[in-house]
Structure formats: C-alpha cells, structure tokens
Design a protein around this motif. Structure first.
Motif, PDB file in Angstrom:
ATOM      1  N   ILE A 167      -7.293  15.242  -1.353  1.00 20.77           N
ATOM      2  CA  ILE A 167      -6.128  14.440  -1.731  1.00 20.77           C
ATOM      3  C   ILE A 167      -5.378  14.054  -0.467  1.00 20.77           C
ATOM      4  N   LEU A 168      -5.081  12.746  -0.312  1.00 24.95           N
ATOM      5  CA  LEU A 168      -4.330  12.251   0.839  1.00 24.95           C
ATOM      6  C   LEU A 168      -3.230  11.322   0.331  1.00 24.95           C
ATOM      7  N   HIS A 169      -1.983  11.688   0.592  1.00 27.04           N
ATOM      8  CA  HIS A 169      -0.856  10.870   0.172  1.00 27.04           C
ATOM      9  C   HIS A 169      -0.156  10.278   1.397  1.00 27.04           C
ATOM     10  N   LEU A 170      -0.139   8.959   1.458  1.00 25.66           N
ATOM     11  CA  LEU A 170       0.489   8.223   2.567  1.00 25.66           C
ATOM     12  C   LEU A 170       1.421   7.144   2.028  1.00 25.66           C
ATOM     13  N   GLN A 171       1.868   7.266   0.809  1.00 29.19           N
ATOM     14  CA  GLN A 171       2.683   6.228   0.194  1.00 29.19           C
ATOM     15  C   GLN A 171       4.045   6.105   0.870  1.00 29.19           C
ATOM     16  N   TYR A 172       4.576   4.875   0.835  1.00 31.90           N
ATOM     17  CA  TYR A 172       5.911   4.575   1.358  1.00 31.90           C
ATOM     18  C   TYR A 172       6.073   4.995   2.823  1.00 31.90           C
ATOM     19  N   ASN A 173       5.137   4.503   3.628  1.00 29.16           N
ATOM     20  CA  ASN A 173       5.250   4.590   5.072  1.00 29.16           C
ATOM     21  C   ASN A 173       5.346   3.174   5.629  1.00 29.16           C
ATOM     22  N   ASN A 174       4.988   2.992   6.875  1.00 24.36           N
ATOM     23  CA  ASN A 174       5.026   1.672   7.522  1.00 24.36           C
ATOM     24  C   ASN A 174       3.647   1.232   7.967  1.00 24.36           C
ATOM     25  N   ILE A 175       2.613   1.662   7.287  1.00 26.11           N
ATOM     26  CA  ILE A 175       1.234   1.443   7.722  1.00 26.11           C
ATOM     27  C   ILE A 175       0.869  -0.039   7.626  1.00 26.11           C
ATOM     28  N   THR A 176       0.432  -0.587   8.752  1.00 21.20           N
ATOM     29  CA  THR A 176       0.068  -2.007   8.819  1.00 21.20           C
ATOM     30  C   THR A 176      -1.383  -2.210   9.231  1.00 21.20           C
ATOM     31  N   THR A 177      -2.036  -1.175   9.746  1.00 22.22           N
ATOM     32  CA  THR A 177      -3.414  -1.321  10.225  1.00 22.22           C
ATOM     33  C   THR A 177      -4.303  -0.204   9.695  1.00 22.22           C
ATOM     34  N   ILE A 178      -5.570  -0.534   9.592  1.00 19.05           N
ATOM     35  CA  ILE A 178      -6.585   0.426   9.189  1.00 19.05           C
ATOM     36  C   ILE A 178      -7.917  -0.066   9.752  1.00 19.05           C
ATOM     37  N   THR A 179      -8.796   0.828  10.137  1.00 21.52           N
ATOM     38  CA  THR A 179     -10.079   0.423  10.729  1.00 21.52           C
ATOM     39  C   THR A 179     -11.235   0.902   9.870  1.00 21.52           C
ATOM     40  N   ASP A 180     -12.432   0.440  10.183  1.00 22.46           N
ATOM     41  CA  ASP A 180     -13.623   0.848   9.435  1.00 22.46           C
ATOM     42  C   ASP A 180     -13.973   2.308   9.657  1.00 22.46           C
ATOM     43  N   ASP A 181     -13.382   2.913  10.682  1.00 25.09           N
ATOM     44  CA  ASP A 181     -13.658   4.317  10.984  1.00 25.09           C
ATOM     45  C   ASP A 181     -12.547   5.256  10.510  1.00 25.09           C
ATOM     46  N   THR A 182     -11.545   4.702   9.873  1.00 23.40           N
ATOM     47  CA  THR A 182     -10.433   5.542   9.417  1.00 23.40           C
ATOM     48  C   THR A 182     -10.902   6.574   8.407  1.00 23.40           C
ATOM     49  N   ARG A 200      -3.427   7.705  -1.725  1.00 24.55           N
ATOM     50  CA  ARG A 200      -2.290   6.886  -2.148  1.00 24.55           C
ATOM     51  C   ARG A 200      -1.688   6.178  -0.937  1.00 24.55           C
ATOM     52  N   MET A 201      -1.619   4.843  -1.031  1.00 27.41           N
ATOM     53  CA  MET A 201      -1.065   4.049   0.062  1.00 27.41           C
ATOM     54  C   MET A 201      -0.100   2.984  -0.444  1.00 27.41           C
ATOM     55  N   GLU A 202       0.361   3.111  -1.671  1.00 27.84           N
ATOM     56  CA  GLU A 202       1.326   2.140  -2.177  1.00 27.84           C
ATOM     57  C   GLU A 202       2.639   2.236  -1.398  1.00 27.84           C
ATOM     58  N   GLY A 203       3.371   1.138  -1.360  1.00 33.38           N
ATOM     59  CA  GLY A 203       4.653   1.131  -0.646  1.00 33.38           C
ATOM     60  C   GLY A 203       4.520   0.906   0.846  1.00 33.38           C
ATOM     61  N   ASN A 204       3.300   0.551   1.322  1.00 39.44           N
ATOM     62  CA  ASN A 204       3.078   0.200   2.721  1.00 39.44           C
ATOM     63  C   ASN A 204       2.921  -1.320   2.838  1.00 39.44           C
ATOM     64  N   PRO A 205       3.237  -1.907   4.002  1.00 40.45           N
ATOM     65  CA  PRO A 205       3.100  -3.356   4.154  1.00 40.45           C
ATOM     66  C   PRO A 205       1.667  -3.858   4.260  1.00 40.45           C
ATOM     67  N   ILE A 206       0.693  -2.990   4.364  1.00 38.61           N
ATOM     68  CA  ILE A 206      -0.697  -3.397   4.522  1.00 38.61           C
ATOM     69  C   ILE A 206      -1.269  -3.945   3.210  1.00 38.61           C
ATOM     70  N   VAL A 207      -2.098  -5.009   3.324  1.00 37.85           N
ATOM     71  CA  VAL A 207      -2.835  -5.547   2.185  1.00 37.85           C
ATOM     72  C   VAL A 207      -4.249  -4.984   2.251  1.00 37.85           C
ATOM     73  N   LEU A 208      -4.571  -4.097   1.349  1.00 36.91           N
ATOM     74  CA  LEU A 208      -5.825  -3.346   1.424  1.00 36.91           C
ATOM     75  C   LEU A 208      -7.056  -4.228   1.220  1.00 36.91           C
ATOM     76  N   ALA A 209      -6.915  -5.325   0.522  1.00 43.43           N
ATOM     77  CA  ALA A 209      -8.054  -6.210   0.266  1.00 43.43           C
ATOM     78  C   ALA A 209      -8.624  -6.811   1.551  1.00 43.43           C
ATOM     79  N   LYS A 210      -7.852  -6.818   2.612  1.00 43.77           N
ATOM     80  CA  LYS A 210      -8.318  -7.357   3.886  1.00 43.77           C
ATOM     81  C   LYS A 210      -9.180  -6.354   4.658  1.00 43.77           C
ATOM     82  N   HIS A 211      -9.313  -5.157   4.132  1.00 46.68           N
ATOM     83  CA  HIS A 211     -10.032  -4.096   4.854  1.00 46.68           C
ATOM     84  C   HIS A 211     -11.038  -3.415   3.937  1.00 46.68           C
ATOM     85  N   VAL A 212     -11.814  -4.206   3.223  1.00 46.14           N
ATOM     86  CA  VAL A 212     -12.748  -3.661   2.238  1.00 46.14           C
ATOM     87  C   VAL A 212     -13.763  -2.720   2.872  1.00 46.14           C
ATOM     88  N   ASN A 213     -14.255  -3.047   4.050  1.00 44.33           N
ATOM     89  CA  ASN A 213     -15.258  -2.207   4.714  1.00 44.33           C
ATOM     90  C   ASN A 213     -14.723  -0.820   5.064  1.00 44.33           C
TER      91      ASN A 213
END
Length: 293
Positions: free
Chosen positions: A233-248, A266-279
């Motif tokens: 379980i990993l909870h990261l909701q309501y942070n300021n996350i804007t980037t994610i990589t294929d190795d995350t 959980r990553m809701e409440g972050n400014p990142i759009v997850l659909a842009k990082h499908v890989n």
C-alpha cells in the motif's frame, strides 16, 4: 445458693477467600492508517480507555489504580519525566510492556520502563525526538507519535530499534524523514510538511519488510525513489507531485517485470495527469487512484 455465672465465647469461623484475580489485559488494536477524509484527522482514538471501578482484594479501586497495582517494581522505579515531577508510570498507564501517554500535554518523550514494547504518545506537545530517548529501549516494536508538534528528529534516534515494526509520525511538522529502522512493516508520515528533498534517495531501499507506506497530505514534488518490492500500500494523495518516470514503479529495461505485491497506490489531489504516463504503470496489476484527464 450462689449463682453460677457462665461465660460463653462465640467463635465465628470465616472461610478464607482468595483475592480477586488481577484484571486481564484487553486486546488493543493498532489504529488503521489513513482514511478517505482529505483534511480532517486521519487517526482514530481507538485506545481511549473509559474509567471503570473494579474490585481488588475486596476494595474498590479505579482502573488506573488497578493497572498500577499490576505493574512490576521496575516500572514503578522509572524516573520522573522531563515535564513533570511524576514518574512515567504514574503520569501514563503502564501495562504489560505497553506505555500509554496520550493527551497529557507532555513536551518530550518520557523515560520508559525497560522492556517496553509498545509506546503510544499521541496528541501531546512533543516537539523533538532525541537520540537519547530510545538509546536503552531496544525492545520497542511499535511507536505512535501521531498528533504532536514534532519538527526535528535527531540523527540516530531510531538507530538501535532493530525490532521496531510500526512507526507513526502522522500529523506533525516534519520537513524531512529520519533514518528508519530496518524491520519496519508500517510507516505513517501523513499530514506533515515533507518535501521531496527531505527524503533521501535510498530512504526506503533497504526496508525489505515495508508493506504500508503513508505519505499523504505533504509537499512532495515527486514519488520517492527505490521503493522496496515488499510494498503493498502506497499513499501519496494531496501532495505536489508533477512528475513520474517509467522507473518509478516499474523497470523500463524489463518489460516482463511485474510488481506482484502492490495492491494500492493513491495519488489523487496531485497536479499530475496520470494518463500522460501510462508506461509508468505497465508493471502494476491495477492503475493508481488519481486524475487521468
């Protein structure tokens, strides 16, 4: 004729009664980490003990008094805390290796009885954790400091806690994480002020037993690096996350790699759009919770 007076003695035999058995320890459950509440308190006060009257050796005593009567002599000899003149086991409740110091406005970690395994010091005014606080208490398995004012944790504060499995620092004022003990299974740092630079690159890498990691409601700009394979379980909701990589979460050089243990991100409440990082999620059994458009 002289009157004969006889003196009669009445002997009353009272059967011996064994003293009442000592109060049995109730099963206390560690609270569930995190909820769906976004800004409210994320902890539930499920350890509150209602005052009761019980009988011990035929005398009515309060629950707190009964607990003290059960404490062993070594617990009664614990030195006074830094903020009062009372010994720890009079200020707090000491019971079968557990110390409950909740909502008593202490400003520092109290001296603990040796062999303490569980410490609950929630909802106080503790501002700092020193390396000396746990230097001689190597038996700790669970520590809960939720709802304090902790801003600083001295280097090495948890270094000797090789048996520690659960640690909660939720709802404090931390801006960086301390070095964590190696056997942690659950770590909760929800609702602090932690930024990505406050987490070292290898902070979680060697925590091969870590299954539950809660970092929601902080100020992280990215997902922490080198997350262990044990994580469920990993909870990261309501942070300021804007980037994610294929190795995350996955391994870009291994398309067959699957994170078999990861059940929830959980990553809701972050400014990142997850659909842009499908890989970035190709190795996961289910997509993270968050914004996709």
């Amino acid at each position: 004729m002289e009157t004969l007076q006889a003196t009669f003695f009445l002997f009353v035999f009272v059967p011996l009664v064994n003293p009442a058995p000592p109060l049995q320890q109730e099963s206390l459950q560690f609270y569930e980490y995190d909820t769906d509440v976004s800004m409210g308190s994320l902890t539930q006060r499920d350890y509150e003990m209602q005052p009761k009257d019980i009988r011990k050796d035929g005398i009515n005593v309060s629950l707190d008094t009964s607990l003290m009567l059960q404490s062993d002599d070594s617990q009664l000899d614990v030195p006074p805390t830094k903020d009062t003149n009372l010994p720890t086991c009079l200020l707090c409740v000491c019971l079968s290796g557990s110390v409950y110091c909740e909502e008593i406005d202490i400003e520092a970690v109290p001296p603990l009885p040796k062999e303490t395994a569980y410490l609950y010091a929630r909802f106080n005014k503790i501002k700092r954790i020193a390396a000396s606080d746990f230097a001689d208490i190597t038996t700790l398995r669970r520590i809960d400091f939720s709802g304090n004012r902790i801003e600083e944790i001295e280097d090495g504060a948890f270094a000797k806690l090789l048996l520690l499995e659960e640690l909660s620092l939720a709802e404090n004022r931390l801006v960086k994480l301390p070095v964590l003990p190696p056997k942690l299974t659950t770590f909760n740092a929800n609702q602090n002020r932690i930024k990505s630079r406050g987490i070292k690159a290898n902070a979680f890498k060697k925590l091969t037993n870590l299954a539950y990691l809660y970092l929601g409601h902080n100020a992280l700009e990215s997902v922490p690096l080198n997350l262990p394979e044990s994580l469920r379980i990993l909870h990261l909701q309501y942070n300021n996350i804007t980037t994610i990589t294929d190795d995350t979460f996955c391994k870009s050089n291994n398309t067959r790699y699957i994170r078999t243990r990861m059940d929830e991100i959980r990553m809701e409440g972050n400014p990142i759009v997850l659909a842009k990082h499908v890989n970035a999620f190709s190795c996961l059994r289910m997509l993270p919770v968050g914004t996709y458009y």
